[in-house]
Design a protein around this motif. Sequence first.
Motif, short mmCIF file in Angstrom:
data_model
loop_
_atom_site.label_atom_id
_atom_site.label_comp_id
_atom_site.label_asym_id
_atom_site.label_seq_id
_atom_site.Cartn_x
_atom_site.Cartn_y
_atom_site.Cartn_z
N VAL A 156 1.06 -1.16 -0.04
CA VAL A 156 -0.04 0.14 0.17
C VAL A 156 1.06 1.16 0.09
O VAL A 156 1.69 1.31 0.80
N TYR A 157 0.75 2.02 -1.25
CA TYR A 157 1.56 3.15 -1.08
C TYR A 157 0.76 4.37 -2.03
O TYR A 157 -0.37 4.28 -2.16
N SER A 158 1.66 5.48 -1.87
CA SER A 158 0.96 6.84 -2.32
C SER A 158 1.63 7.05 -3.80
O SER A 158 2.41 6.30 -4.48
N PRO A 159 1.46 8.30 -4.28
CA PRO A 159 2.18 8.76 -5.50
C PRO A 159 3.63 8.65 -5.58
O PRO A 159 4.26 9.02 -6.63
N GLY A 160 4.16 8.44 -4.44
CA GLY A 160 5.44 8.47 -4.47
C GLY A 160 6.04 7.21 -5.30
O GLY A 160 7.26 7.52 -6.04
N ALA A 179 -11.87 2.04 -4.12
CA ALA A 179 -11.92 0.73 -4.17
C ALA A 179 -12.36 0.51 -5.65
O ALA A 179 -13.32 -0.43 -5.77
N ASP A 180 -11.73 0.84 -6.63
CA ASP A 180 -12.04 0.46 -8.02
C ASP A 180 -11.43 -0.87 -8.50
O ASP A 180 -10.59 -1.50 -7.84
N SER A 181 -12.04 -1.24 -9.85
CA SER A 181 -11.44 -2.41 -10.37
C SER A 181 -9.93 -2.63 -10.90
O SER A 181 -9.39 -1.25 -10.96
N PRO A 182 -9.05 -3.62 -10.59
CA PRO A 182 -7.82 -3.62 -11.07
C PRO A 182 -7.75 -3.03 -12.57
O PRO A 182 -6.68 -2.07 -12.97
N ALA A 183 -8.74 -3.11 -13.41
CA ALA A 183 -8.56 -2.61 -14.93
C ALA A 183 -8.47 -1.04 -14.74
O ALA A 183 -7.78 -0.45 -15.58
N ASP A 184 -9.58 -0.56 -13.99
CA ASP A 184 -9.58 1.03 -13.81
C ASP A 184 -8.42 1.57 -13.14
O ASP A 184 -8.18 2.51 -13.76
N PHE A 185 -8.07 0.80 -12.14
CA PHE A 185 -6.74 1.34 -11.60
C PHE A 185 -5.44 1.35 -12.42
O PHE A 185 -4.71 2.25 -12.29
N ARG A 186 -5.30 0.30 -13.16
CA ARG A 186 -4.20 0.44 -14.18
C ARG A 186 -4.42 1.69 -15.06
O ARG A 186 -3.26 2.14 -15.48
N PHE A 235 -5.92 4.36 -14.61
CA PHE A 235 -5.51 5.41 -13.78
C PHE A 235 -4.04 5.77 -13.51
O PHE A 235 -3.60 6.85 -13.54
N MET A 236 -3.43 4.62 -13.31
CA MET A 236 -1.83 4.55 -13.04
C MET A 236 -1.23 5.26 -14.43
O MET A 236 -0.39 5.95 -14.21
N VAL A 237 -1.55 4.78 -15.41
CA VAL A 237 -0.96 5.46 -16.82
C VAL A 237 -1.26 6.72 -16.80
O VAL A 237 -0.31 7.70 -17.29
N ASN A 238 -2.44 7.33 -16.38
CA ASN A 238 -2.46 8.81 -16.41
C ASN A 238 -1.82 9.57 -15.29
O ASN A 238 -1.06 10.71 -15.46
N TYR A 283 -4.45 24.01 -8.20
CA TYR A 283 -5.13 22.92 -7.75
C TYR A 283 -4.28 21.80 -7.94
O TYR A 283 -3.62 21.51 -8.75
N TYR A 284 -4.36 20.99 -6.53
CA TYR A 284 -3.60 19.48 -6.61
C TYR A 284 -4.31 18.59 -5.86
O TYR A 284 -5.07 18.80 -4.73
N ASP A 285 -4.67 17.51 -6.55
CA ASP A 285 -5.53 16.36 -6.00
C ASP A 285 -5.13 15.82 -4.85
O ASP A 285 -6.00 14.94 -4.25
N GLY A 286 -4.13 16.10 -4.32
CA GLY A 286 -3.68 15.35 -3.00
C GLY A 286 -3.20 13.93 -2.91
O GLY A 286 -2.79 13.40 -1.97
N GLY A 287 -3.42 13.45 -4.25
CA GLY A 287 -2.78 12.18 -4.31
C GLY A 287 -3.93 10.89 -3.91
O GLY A 287 -5.11 11.44 -3.55
N TRP A 288 -3.38 9.79 -3.61
CA TRP A 288 -4.17 8.44 -3.41
C TRP A 288 -3.11 7.53 -2.46
O TRP A 288 -2.07 7.54 -2.48
N PHE A 289 -4.00 6.58 -1.96
CA PHE A 289 -3.43 5.46 -1.24
C PHE A 289 -3.79 4.19 -2.12
O PHE A 289 -5.06 3.90 -1.89
N GLY A 290 -2.85 3.64 -2.91
CA GLY A 290 -3.32 2.42 -3.50
C GLY A 290 -2.80 1.14 -3.01
O GLY A 290 -1.69 1.21 -2.49
#
Length: 319
Positions: A87-91, A290-297, A299-302, A242-249
């Motif tokens: 579990v980590y962040s945009p780092g 709590a999105d799907s693996p496909a959606d998270f992939r 998201f990560m590309v973006n 504006y900065y979206d603040g990131g995420w924990f994935g």
Amino acid sequence: MTSKVIAIAVALLVAGAAFGQAYPNRAVRVIVPAGTGGPDIVARVVAAELQNQLGQPFVVENRPGANGIVGMDLVAKAAPDGYTIMVYSPGLVVNKFMHKTLPYDAEKDFAPVTNLTSSGGLFLAVNQSLPVNSMQEFIAYAKKPDAKLNYSTPGIGNNWHLATEVFSQKIGIKMTHVPYKGGGPAVAALVAGEVQAMLASPAPLLPHYKNKRVRVLAYSGDKRNAAAPEVPTMKEVGIDYYYDGGWFGMFAPAKTPNEIVETLAREVRVAMQKPAVKERMAALGVEPVADSPADFRKFMVNEFRAYGEMARLAGIQPE
């Protein structure tokens, strides 16, 4: 049937039985490549729920070092069997643009499982001793010739670091970066007066703000944070930032079987729908995803594209 054929048949049956065992059938390590007070806060809430739902221990381990590189390298090189996850962040993303070489490939060595939470934005917070009570007062103070402001982050290349450099350029100030080993220590440094300011995610900062140990001047999200609705957004105080603040994935090593990745994502989704978990996340100032693996992939590309552009705008050169 010869003894050799029997031995082969028995071996195949044993292997098949082992393969068919439901995942998980033993403890799962949840690596957080940061110190306490950062993504581990969310990781521990989720791990406790997964343990209850799946009947096996989900043990959170903080592995800070080199802005997460130590922990991420451990996970990248772990067996892709679902028993070591992260579990980590945009780092994870930012490091790619801060370092010329890494011991892993940030885009290829991890399997995105699910985006646990979105932080929405970052709070600009200052030490209580700083003589400012608004963003405009902070900017005026920071622009004084004799102003010496330090800001803390969880490490060089962390998304707070990048966000603060972009913010400083936007408003025309200069602050000195002081990296710490994790979000908790970075916030503690602000409370103690070791640094005077910071842009920080809600989760580690809000308890100190609620206890009046730090002063919060603005929020970088597109709308006010529900956990601190009295804090104005940057745009509301006249700053076009504006900065979206990131995420924990949640991530697994690359080549982890799809069935395991899908199981984890599904169970996280169940956990995040529980009222007690929703309440806990709201108190932390984050929103469950709590999105799907496909959606998270996708998201990560973006994210790799977006953070690459932010690093360029901040003038950051890989070292």
